[in-house]
Design a protein around this motif. Sequence first.
Motif, short mmCIF file in Angstrom:
data_model
loop_
_atom_site.label_atom_id
_atom_site.label_comp_id
_atom_site.label_asym_id
_atom_site.label_seq_id
_atom_site.Cartn_x
_atom_site.Cartn_y
_atom_site.Cartn_z
N SER A 1 59.56 53.33 40.58
CA SER A 1 59.08 52.13 39.87
C SER A 1 58.77 51.00 40.85
O SER A 1 57.75 50.32 40.72
N GLU A 2 59.65 50.80 41.82
CA GLU A 2 59.44 49.73 42.81
C GLU A 2 58.22 50.02 43.67
O GLU A 2 57.45 49.11 43.98
N GLY B 1 57.27 60.43 39.35
CA GLY B 1 57.64 59.60 38.19
C GLY B 1 57.43 60.33 36.88
O GLY B 1 58.29 60.30 35.99
N ARG C 1 53.33 59.06 41.59
CA ARG C 1 53.02 59.17 40.16
C ARG C 1 53.49 60.53 39.62
O ARG C 1 54.05 60.60 38.53
N GLN D 1 68.99 47.06 43.08
CA GLN D 1 67.77 46.51 43.69
C GLN D 1 67.93 46.39 45.20
O GLN D 1 66.97 46.60 45.93
N LYS E 1 55.58 51.70 42.76
CA LYS E 1 54.42 51.43 41.90
C LYS E 1 54.14 49.92 41.81
O LYS E 1 52.99 49.50 41.80
N THR E 2 55.20 49.12 41.77
CA THR E 2 55.04 47.67 41.74
C THR E 2 54.39 47.19 43.04
O THR E 2 53.46 46.37 43.01
N GLU F 1 52.31 44.76 29.69
CA GLU F 1 53.16 45.49 28.75
C GLU F 1 52.72 45.07 27.35
O GLU F 1 52.88 43.91 26.97
N ASP G 1 50.77 49.29 29.72
CA ASP G 1 51.96 50.05 29.33
C ASP G 1 52.14 49.75 27.85
O ASP G 1 52.67 48.70 27.47
N ALA H 1 60.25 61.53 34.22
CA ALA H 1 60.14 61.09 32.82
C ALA H 1 60.20 62.28 31.87
O ALA H 1 60.74 62.17 30.77
N ASN I 1 64.26 57.32 40.50
CA ASN I 1 63.43 56.76 39.43
C ASN I 1 63.14 55.28 39.69
O ASN I 1 62.01 54.81 39.52
N GLU I 2 64.16 54.54 40.10
CA GLU I 2 63.99 53.11 40.39
C GLU I 2 63.12 52.90 41.63
O GLU I 2 62.31 51.97 41.68
#
Length: 185
Positions: free
Chosen positions: A99-100, A39, A36, A8, A102-103, A115, A146, A43, A95-96
């Motif tokens: 994700s971050e 990602g 996107r 992180q 996107k957050t 979720e 999700d 995936a 990848n992380e």
Amino acid sequence: MKSNSVSQAVVAPYAEALMSLAQEQNSLDAIAKDIRLIGNTLADSAELKQLFASPLIGANVKKGVVESVFSSQVHSVTKSFLLLLVDRKRIAFLNEIVSEFKTLLRVIDQVALAEVTSALKLSRAQEDTICDRVKAMTKAKSVELDVTINPDLIGGVIIKVGSQVVDASIRGQLRRLKSSLTTGV
């Protein structure tokens, strides 16, 4: 846990830097679309993730892969960012970082991430109902679902938004019933 905090500490600054750059360049929509795409590509391709994660594969090979896979499909800022990650030996965290990013994008766009775990595939009407309830709960402008299917729930859904969990599954109801029966004895 320590590995997660180290990860992180690496991930957040890169995602924030890309977000700042996207906003400064007035290209947030284009870069969000790129993220996107990246990602989804990661995936769909375990091989690509492994290649980026491998310390045995040189930077030139990784740059070549970035060029061939993403060059024609992404904004120049996104491509430069990916090449920077290769140069700084941080591409393994891509990848992380995605994700971050996107957050961060959800926060800016006031989108809540829900979720949802369901026993069966949800219909469009059920998804809309869940979205409406999550919007009311969070005061978000919109909701991103999700959805995960878990037949062990027997029926119903579990909805997690941030730290809030709503367990409306049959398994959860049975667990609560069992608990109330055993504590009442």
